[in-house]
Enzyme design. Sequence first.
Site, short mmCIF file in Angstrom:
data_model
loop_
_atom_site.label_atom_id
_atom_site.label_comp_id
_atom_site.label_asym_id
_atom_site.label_seq_id
_atom_site.Cartn_x
_atom_site.Cartn_y
_atom_site.Cartn_z
N VAL A 183 -81.87 74.19 10.01
CA VAL A 183 -82.04 74.53 8.63
C VAL A 183 -80.67 74.52 7.76
CG1 VAL A 183 -83.21 75.94 6.83
CG2 VAL A 183 -84.30 75.15 8.99
N LEU A 186 -77.98 71.88 8.00
CA LEU A 186 -78.19 70.78 7.20
C LEU A 186 -78.44 71.23 5.63
CD1 LEU A 186 -81.20 69.27 9.20
CD2 LEU A 186 -78.82 68.66 9.22
N ASP A 312 -86.65 89.63 11.29
CA ASP A 312 -86.02 88.83 12.08
C ASP A 312 -85.47 89.77 13.28
OD1 ASP A 312 -85.94 86.97 10.33
OD2 ASP A 312 -83.58 87.29 9.81
N HIS A 444 -103.29 63.37 -11.32
CA HIS A 444 -102.49 61.95 -11.48
C HIS A 444 -101.78 62.09 -12.79
CE1 HIS A 444 -101.44 57.87 -10.65
NE2 HIS A 444 -101.90 57.74 -12.07
#
Length: 466
Positions: A183, A186, A312, A444
């Site tokens: 990640v 890139l 983390d 839409h």
Amino acid sequence: MSKYDVAIIGSGPGGYVAAIRCAQLGMKTAIIEKYNTLGGTCLNVGCIPSKALLDSSHHYEDAIKHFEEHGIEIPGEVKINFKKMIERKGAVVEQTTKGIEFLMNKNKIDVYTGLGSFKDATHIEIDGEKKQTIETKNTIIATGSKPASLPFIEIDKERIITSTEALTLKEIPKHMIVIGGGVIGLELGQVYRRLGAEVSVVEYMDRIIPTMDSAQSKELMKVMKKQGVKFYVSHKVSAVERKGKEITVTATDKKDKEVNFKGDYCLVSVGRRPYTDGLKAENAGVKVNERGQIEVNDHLQTNVKNIYAIGDVIRGAMLAHKAEEEGVLVAEILAGQKPHIDYNLIPGVVYTWPEVASVGKTEEQLKEAKIDYKSGQFPMRALGRSRASGDTDGFVKILSDAKTDEVLGVHMVGARVADLIAEAVTAMEFRASAEDISRMSHAHPTYAEAVKEAALAATDNRPLHV
């Protein structure tokens, strides 16, 4: 000595969210941060600044490549003011971190600036402008992670850099060599490619973003190659050397042939490591495993009953939103509630353009688990909204159980799929079937229509617009 119901060490997304939730639940709360600004890696040198640069560089790329086709003509040459771009990024970070300060004040959370370490299981020493000790009934360790490296690489923070330094460069590289096709590599690679740098991504595995669905890897590599990024997968880096302004990266390909890459910057983005430096966890008797992670049980409790750990620094994906969910979970456990987290439903996102987003199981995981499944995929290029905006790369893929039709995984590449993945998470949280999604009305024209069409394809292979 100040006494607290709970103290949180670390003010990243996990830490500050845990602090807010603890305060909301009536606990006297303290948060300890060793840096002068709150927010941890994510807000200061991670998620927020990288997205600021991704957006700025995207605007520049649109101006030089796409404005003309929209009938927008800019007289003269479009120029980059890189210094101003970096300054804007800094302003975004400052505004965001000040917002965390506001939230701490609003929730009456005491903020301590300094390095927090355990004196014992109920006392934390804070080494800041002055040394002080606080007493706490419970502690939440939220010290996060730092960029990892390889043993033979010397990060000089000038030419051989991590993501932290890549966010504050003084110049645009001529050729940035990125070690690692995950990640971080890139996203930052795309930033500098847009700004004119040559970018080469060297990845040890046989594909980029290897933890995501292989279809996403293929699609993103195809698109980024069109954007000019060069990829070298199945390449094992063995040396990184600097001579003046030139960096040489040596690697071997899958045929054991040596390959040399030369550039003026090398971004080392091989992942992140749990950060417990200076924590003195041993003083409290807290176990740290061989990977440097704090060991926790299913309630995120360490082996010491009044000490918890989140984010983390423990097992699992290193994601800010995972840490936030864990912070809330621990706060609510301390308050006597019974919260839960379904880790299978924590989405993953790559903020390149097109964006990449996933939740649930990949095809590779379902095959490995020998689960019988159906797959439905719909291309973004078939959407009216995609053609209107010019964002026709990508797809939505839905994987559902072959017998029950329950959605098992959703994998997307395309415009705004970082936001769109929330629809998939919601559906899977309530154990929706592919048919359930296919029968929902989608506005839409929108990118979200691709989700409905992929669900139709997964249900009985009857998408309407391909």
